[in-house]
Write a protein that holds these residues in place. Structure first.
Motif, mmCIF file in Angstrom:
data_model
loop_
_atom_site.group_PDB
_atom_site.id
_atom_site.type_symbol
_atom_site.label_atom_id
_atom_site.label_comp_id
_atom_site.label_asym_id
_atom_site.label_seq_id
_atom_site.Cartn_x
_atom_site.Cartn_y
_atom_site.Cartn_z
ATOM 1 N N LEU A 1 0.832 -1.206 0.000
ATOM 2 C CA LEU A 1 0.000 0.000 0.000
ATOM 3 C C LEU A 1 0.870 1.262 0.000
ATOM 4 N N LEU A 2 1.954 1.224 0.763
ATOM 5 C CA LEU A 2 2.865 2.368 0.799
ATOM 6 C C LEU A 2 3.579 2.552 -0.538
ATOM 7 N N LEU A 3 3.884 1.457 -1.218
ATOM 8 C CA LEU A 3 4.478 1.574 -2.558
ATOM 9 C C LEU A 3 3.512 2.245 -3.521
ATOM 10 N N LEU A 4 2.238 1.910 -3.377
ATOM 11 C CA LEU A 4 1.208 2.525 -4.211
ATOM 12 C C LEU A 4 1.120 4.023 -3.943
ATOM 13 N N ALA A 5 1.354 4.413 -2.697
ATOM 14 C CA ALA A 5 1.220 5.814 -2.307
ATOM 15 C C ALA A 5 2.380 6.668 -2.792
ATOM 16 N N LYS A 6 3.531 6.045 -3.096
ATOM 17 C CA LYS A 6 4.694 6.811 -3.538
ATOM 18 C C LYS A 6 4.466 7.319 -4.950
ATOM 19 N N PRO A 7 4.867 8.554 -5.188
ATOM 20 C CA PRO A 7 4.746 9.067 -6.564
ATOM 21 C C PRO A 7 5.673 8.289 -7.492
ATOM 22 N N GLN A 8 5.172 7.968 -8.650
ATOM 23 C CA GLN A 8 5.944 7.216 -9.626
ATOM 24 C C GLN A 8 6.717 8.183 -10.515
ATOM 25 N N ILE A 9 7.991 7.890 -10.715
ATOM 26 C CA ILE A 9 8.825 8.731 -11.562
ATOM 27 C C ILE A 9 8.870 8.111 -12.954
ATOM 28 N N SER A 10 8.477 8.892 -13.922
ATOM 29 C CA SER A 10 8.501 8.417 -15.301
ATOM 30 C C SER A 10 9.799 8.860 -15.959
ATOM 31 N N THR A 11 10.368 7.993 -16.730
ATOM 32 C CA THR A 11 11.558 8.363 -17.483
ATOM 33 C C THR A 11 11.258 8.200 -18.965
ATOM 34 N N PHE A 12 11.786 9.087 -19.719
ATOM 35 C CA PHE A 12 11.590 9.073 -21.158
ATOM 36 C C PHE A 12 12.946 9.034 -21.838
ATOM 37 N N GLU A 13 12.984 8.417 -22.988
ATOM 38 C CA GLU A 13 14.207 8.423 -23.761
ATOM 39 C C GLU A 13 13.872 8.746 -25.210
#
Length: 106
Positions: A80-92
């Motif tokens: 649940l805490l992993l879900l709460a963390k903002p996800q960082i998107s990377t682009f290439e």
């Protein structure tokens, strides 16, 4: 021609507004999930502590079962805490011609 440009601008603004609203909703859900997880974890820590004390004072198989279930709940809280963390998107940056050539090969 001007009317078409105005429609595109409005469409772009609507897309951006929807993206911002979606981001805000995800943020609120994430904060709520983190808050709930922390509250559950606090109570669970107390339960776990008293269970470990009980196991030391009167060891029985029942305490092992309780500890196993507590560990399962802790795993759920961690998820649940992993879900709460903002996800960082990377682009290439990719060469579109290479991507298309690769796709056509497949």
């Amino acid at each position: 021609m001007n009317n078409i440009m105005g429609i595109r601008d409005l469409s772009e603004r609507t897309k951006i507004k929807d993206m911002i609203q979606s981001t805000d909703q995800h943020y609120v859900v994430g904060q709520l999930a983190a808050s709930i997880a922390h509250e559950i974890r606090n109570s669970l820590t107390t339960i776990k502590g008293y269970t470990q004390l009980g196991k030391q004072e009167a060891p029985t198989k029942n305490f092992d079962v309780v500890m196993l279930e507590i560990e399962k709940i802790e795993e759920i809280i961690n998820d649940l805490l992993l879900l709460a963390k903002p996800q960082i998107s990377t682009f290439e940056e990719l060469d579109i011609q290479k991507v298309l050539d690769n796709y056509l090969e497949i």
